[in-house]
Design a protein around this motif. Structure first.
Motif, mmCIF file in Angstrom:
data_model
loop_
_atom_site.group_PDB
_atom_site.id
_atom_site.type_symbol
_atom_site.label_atom_id
_atom_site.label_comp_id
_atom_site.label_asym_id
_atom_site.label_seq_id
_atom_site.Cartn_x
_atom_site.Cartn_y
_atom_site.Cartn_z
ATOM 1 N N THR A 27 0.774 -1.213 0.088
ATOM 2 C CA THR A 27 0.051 0.139 0.069
ATOM 3 C C THR A 27 0.569 1.314 0.152
ATOM 4 O OG1 THR A 27 -1.442 -1.091 1.130
ATOM 5 C CG2 THR A 27 -1.623 1.029 1.259
ATOM 6 N N VAL A 28 1.997 1.369 0.356
ATOM 7 C CA VAL A 28 2.922 2.807 0.756
ATOM 8 C C VAL A 28 3.556 2.709 -0.795
ATOM 9 C CG1 VAL A 28 5.320 2.647 1.508
ATOM 10 C CG2 VAL A 28 3.283 2.362 3.550
ATOM 11 N N LEU A 29 4.219 1.608 -1.307
ATOM 12 C CA LEU A 29 4.005 1.725 -2.940
ATOM 13 C C LEU A 29 3.431 2.326 -3.675
ATOM 14 C CD1 LEU A 29 6.506 -1.796 -2.675
ATOM 15 C CD2 LEU A 29 7.856 1.023 -3.288
ATOM 16 N N GLU A 30 2.378 1.628 -3.713
ATOM 17 C CA GLU A 30 1.202 2.223 -4.392
ATOM 18 C C GLU A 30 1.277 3.702 -4.650
ATOM 19 O OE1 GLU A 30 -2.632 0.172 -3.419
ATOM 20 O OE2 GLU A 30 -1.621 -1.530 -3.720
ATOM 21 N N ALA A 31 0.738 4.584 -3.142
ATOM 22 C CA ALA A 31 0.416 5.498 -2.309
ATOM 23 C C ALA A 31 1.586 5.856 -2.907
ATOM 24 C CB ALA A 31 0.270 5.830 -1.054
ATOM 25 N N ALA A 32 2.533 6.213 -2.878
ATOM 26 C CA ALA A 32 4.198 6.565 -3.631
ATOM 27 C C ALA A 32 4.198 6.709 -5.125
ATOM 28 C CB ALA A 32 5.296 6.130 -3.182
ATOM 29 N N HIS A 33 3.264 6.682 -5.796
ATOM 30 C CA HIS A 33 3.016 6.666 -7.449
ATOM 31 C C HIS A 33 1.761 8.147 -7.385
ATOM 32 C CE1 HIS A 33 1.253 6.713 -10.901
ATOM 33 N NE2 HIS A 33 2.173 5.383 -11.355
ATOM 34 N N PRO A 34 1.970 9.022 -7.731
ATOM 35 C CA PRO A 34 1.253 9.928 -8.068
ATOM 36 C C PRO A 34 0.601 9.983 -8.713
ATOM 37 C CG PRO A 34 3.592 10.845 -9.009
ATOM 38 C CD PRO A 34 3.792 8.853 -8.984
ATOM 39 N N GLN A 35 -0.111 9.464 -8.861
ATOM 40 C CA GLN A 35 -1.558 9.513 -8.861
ATOM 41 C C GLN A 35 -2.659 8.543 -8.204
ATOM 42 O OE1 GLN A 35 -3.247 9.353 -12.841
ATOM 43 N NE2 GLN A 35 -2.069 9.172 -14.209
ATOM 44 N N VAL A 41 -5.585 10.678 -1.459
ATOM 45 C CA VAL A 41 -5.759 11.804 -0.360
ATOM 46 C C VAL A 41 -6.917 12.626 -0.893
ATOM 47 C CG1 VAL A 41 -4.767 13.992 -0.230
ATOM 48 C CG2 VAL A 41 -3.851 12.203 -0.525
ATOM 49 N N ALA A 42 -7.571 12.516 -2.070
ATOM 50 C CA ALA A 42 -8.783 13.192 -2.542
ATOM 51 C C ALA A 42 -10.028 12.663 -1.918
ATOM 52 C CB ALA A 42 -8.235 13.334 -3.397
ATOM 53 N N ASN A 43 -9.610 11.254 -2.289
ATOM 54 C CA ASN A 43 -10.762 10.208 -2.634
ATOM 55 C C ASN A 43 -11.410 9.273 -1.004
ATOM 56 O OD1 ASN A 43 -12.646 11.231 -4.941
ATOM 57 N ND2 ASN A 43 -10.426 11.416 -5.532
ATOM 58 N N PRO A 91 -2.692 18.217 -5.514
ATOM 59 C CA PRO A 91 -2.275 19.301 -4.335
ATOM 60 C C PRO A 91 -1.334 19.599 -5.444
ATOM 61 C CG PRO A 91 -2.858 16.968 -2.884
ATOM 62 C CD PRO A 91 -3.006 17.302 -4.559
ATOM 63 N N ASP A 92 -0.893 19.178 -6.167
ATOM 64 C CA ASP A 92 0.489 19.744 -7.341
ATOM 65 C C ASP A 92 -0.429 20.209 -8.662
ATOM 66 O OD1 ASP A 92 0.167 17.544 -7.882
ATOM 67 O OD2 ASP A 92 2.048 16.425 -7.710
ATOM 68 N N GLN A 93 -1.679 20.282 -8.638
ATOM 69 C CA GLN A 93 -2.637 20.662 -9.360
ATOM 70 C C GLN A 93 -2.303 19.889 -10.598
ATOM 71 O OE1 GLN A 93 -4.565 23.130 -9.127
ATOM 72 N NE2 GLN A 93 -4.090 23.113 -7.061
ATOM 73 N N ARG A 94 -1.509 18.346 -10.408
ATOM 74 C CA ARG A 94 -1.702 17.065 -11.789
ATOM 75 C C ARG A 94 -2.567 16.150 -11.870
ATOM 76 N NH1 ARG A 94 3.659 14.714 -11.645
ATOM 77 N NH2 ARG A 94 3.627 14.719 -8.799
ATOM 78 N N PRO A 95 -3.416 16.326 -12.554
ATOM 79 C CA PRO A 95 -4.928 15.026 -13.261
ATOM 80 C C PRO A 95 -3.875 14.173 -12.806
ATOM 81 C CG PRO A 95 -3.719 15.987 -15.056
ATOM 82 C CD PRO A 95 -2.573 16.968 -14.294
ATOM 83 N N TYR A 96 -5.098 13.325 -12.060
ATOM 84 C CA TYR A 96 -5.617 11.960 -11.878
ATOM 85 C C TYR A 96 -6.282 11.341 -12.253
ATOM 86 C CZ TYR A 96 -8.447 13.149 -7.675
ATOM 87 O OH TYR A 96 -9.065 13.361 -7.202
ATOM 88 N N ASP A 97 -5.963 10.108 -12.683
ATOM 89 C CA ASP A 97 -7.371 9.269 -13.443
ATOM 90 C C ASP A 97 -7.090 7.936 -12.684
ATOM 91 O OD1 ASP A 97 -9.478 7.222 -14.630
ATOM 92 O OD2 ASP A 97 -8.743 8.447 -16.512
ATOM 93 N N ALA A 98 -7.490 7.935 -11.577
ATOM 94 C CA ALA A 98 -8.226 6.474 -10.877
ATOM 95 C C ALA A 98 -8.538 5.038 -12.219
ATOM 96 C CB ALA A 98 -8.703 5.445 -10.223
ATOM 97 N N GLU A 175 2.254 12.512 -0.363
ATOM 98 C CA GLU A 175 1.043 12.570 0.597
ATOM 99 C C GLU A 175 0.391 11.748 1.527
ATOM 100 O OE1 GLU A 175 -1.964 15.770 3.095
ATOM 101 O OE2 GLU A 175 -1.892 16.156 0.670
ATOM 102 N N ALA A 176 0.406 11.568 0.393
ATOM 103 C CA ALA A 176 -0.430 9.263 0.830
ATOM 104 C C ALA A 176 0.963 8.844 1.371
ATOM 105 C CB ALA A 176 -1.136 8.828 -0.706
ATOM 106 N N MET A 177 1.447 8.928 1.350
ATOM 107 C CA MET A 177 2.505 7.571 1.400
ATOM 108 C C MET A 177 2.997 7.529 3.174
ATOM 109 S SD MET A 177 6.631 7.051 0.224
ATOM 110 C CE MET A 177 7.138 8.740 1.989
ATOM 111 N N ARG A 178 3.080 9.353 3.543
ATOM 112 C CA ARG A 178 3.238 9.939 4.287
ATOM 113 C C ARG A 178 2.530 9.942 5.258
ATOM 114 N NH1 ARG A 178 9.404 11.023 5.515
ATOM 115 N NH2 ARG A 178 9.963 11.883 3.571
ATOM 116 N N ILE A 179 0.944 9.920 5.176
ATOM 117 C CA ILE A 179 -0.337 9.752 6.331
ATOM 118 C C ILE A 179 0.166 7.881 6.495
ATOM 119 C CG2 ILE A 179 -2.776 9.395 5.922
ATOM 120 C CD1 ILE A 179 -2.845 12.217 4.185
#
Length: 491
Positions: A27-35, A41-43, A91-98, A175-179
């Motif tokens: 899960t930590v390695l997943e969360a370290a991926h920017p998308q 963090v958002a959802n 948060p960095d204004q980069r788009p993400y798409d699951a 941020e998600a990885m740090r959380i």
């Protein structure tokens, strides 16, 4: 995939205690991926409702490993609908798409690599043929989700360079990885089995939280630890290996002692429920309550005393906002919070696409109504202060529509009443015999009553008018009722 291609290797991991720290690592390695990190963090509700998230994730993984291809296909379709709704700007204004295929491939890659690492760290490295079989199952998952398997290399020989390149070039200190590493386990809310036992929970969490974080960091790839600036404490590598070895020894215990399904059900059971998991949790709770008296004598931890049983569960609108409405825990009410409510309800009811879409659309309509009425500063979200100043008595037509859609989805047989089985599906408990004290439900099937006089079918039924009345009273903050409260406030 055919039935013969169901997931025997991944399925047997579920009851392996070593899979717990390995899954945290993945899960930590997943969360370290920017998308992936931005989407979490958002959802996600993994910080505010971790036990609920654990149960839903476990159920999904179990379905994806089911021998029945129809079960796997149905779950894959559900996951695709869920992921399609998770897109936006981080948060960095980069788009993400699951639904990004490369990001989804990375999630599966972390599960495969963490499984292989789990066996290696516990002194039982997998033979080559087992690694090959596990990797083929991983690629099968990607195919089941409808993604092209080209996003994962075709062979394990090509996978490891791909994995190293991802770690070196793509992963970030998100941020998600740090959380997950430094906040989640330090602030993890007590599961239902430990509700009302703050001393016991705080003592265990104070010991286990730092241990889990240190062991997880030590198990991460060295290249990523250096780039992210993650400290490795002296001796923690030995501790990490000892943790995996000790977890591996538990495989010699009786099978029913280490059943992952039973453990997850007990941890996520709602207090006061009457299902087997809740009864087990209640028995454990009583034993721990007695042990807690001794812990309080010995523990120097300053732990606040639990609220008096006679005190109201929530004292005002801001508390209701925090505990029920702010599902993501960011201090604001916006669409991801209401989407999380719709997601939890759709998951509990195991809805198919048409009903699920109607539920999301109803919640979207309610969000527009809330935003128009409460967002006084125009920032696109509602703060606790904005809610508290305007919310009392707020129950517009959009909220009523949510209640009506939810009633129709719960009434699976369409006979106009919610019977005992349908009630249990939604609330995970049986009808309660006490009468609702407020909200106009009286003894007409309101939340918390039997529905004996619901006017729609006799004892142990819940008619539509009473359901809508109780739901609207609860969601507008006017009435806290035990059946509805755990739907959204349970950790």
């Amino acid at each position: 995939m055919t039935t013969a291609q169901a997931k025997p290797r991944f399925r047997k991991l579920f009851d392996d205690p070593r899979w717990a720290p390995a899954l945290v690592r993945a899960t930590v390695l997943e969360a370290a991926h920017p998308q992936v990190g931005a989407a979490l963090v958002a959802n996600s509700t993994f910080v505010t409702h971790p036990w609920r998230r654990l149960r839903n994730t476990f159920d999904s993984m179990r379905r994806m490993c089911d021998p029945d291809e129809a079960v796997r296909s149905r779950e894959a379709a559900r996951l695709n609908r869920l992921h399609a709704r998770l897109k936006g700007t981080g948060p960095d204004q980069r788009p993400y798409d699951a639904m990004d295929p490369a990001a989804r491939a990375w999630v599966l890659a972390t599960l495969f690599e963490s499984a292989v690492t789990m066996y290696r760290l516990s002194g039982q490295p997998l033979p080559h043929e087992e690694i090959e079989g596990l990797y083929e199952e991983t690629r099968d998952y990607l195919r089941a989700l409808g993604d092209e398997d080209v996003h994962l290399p075709p062979t394990t020989g090509e996978f490891w360079p791909y994995y190293d390149a991802m770690v070196e070039r793509e992963l970030e200190d998100t941020e998600a990885m740090r959380i997950i590493l430094y906040k989640l386990f330090d602030h993890l809310p007590a599961p239902g089995v430990l509700s009302g036992l703050p001393t016991v929970w705080a003592t265990g969490r104070a010991l286990a939280g730092p241990l889990i974080g240190a062991v997880t960091v030590a198990s991460l790839p060295e290249a990523f630890r250096r780039r992210a600036g993650l400290p490795e404490l002296p001796g923690v590598t030995t501790l990490m290996r000892g943790t995996y070895l000790a977890a591996g020894l538990t495989r010699f215990l009786p099978e029913d002692w280490i059943s992952a399904e039973r453990v997850v059900e007990v941890l996520s059971a709602a207090p006061g429920g009457d299902d087997p998991a809740s009864r087990t949790a209640a028995a454990l709770h009583e034993r721990l309550r007695r042990a807690g008296a001794l812990v309080r004598l010995l523990s120097p931890l300053p732990v606040p005393e639990p609220a008096s049983p006679a005190a109201p569960v929530h004292s005002g609108a801001e508390e209701f906002f925090r505990d029920v409405l702010d599902q993501t825990g960011d201090g604001y009410l916006d669409w991801p919070d209401l989407a999380a409510m719709a997601r939890e309800l759709a998951t509990r009811l195991d809805l198919d696409e048409p009903e699920e879409t109607r539920l999301y659309e109803a919640f979207a309509g309610w969000w527009r109504e809330l935003q128009a009425a409460l967002d006084t500063d125009g920032d696109g979200r509602v703060s606790a202060r904005e809610y508290a100043s305007s919310a009392p008595g707020l129950a517009g037509p959009a909220l009523i529509r949510v209640a009506e859609v939810l009633f129709a989805a719960t009434d699976a047989d369409g006979n106009g009443v919610i019977d005992a089985e349908e009630y249990r599906t939604l609330f995970r408990t049986a009808f309660r015999r006490e009468t609702a004290a407020a909200g106009g439900a009286g003894n007409t099937g309101g939340a918390g009553s039997t529905g004996d006089k619901g006017g729609a079918g006799g004892a142990d039924t819940y008619d539509g008018a009473a359901f809508v009345r109780a739901f609207v009273s609860f969601m507008s903050g006017r009435l806290r009722s035990s059946p509805f409260d755990p739907l959204f406030s349970q950790p």
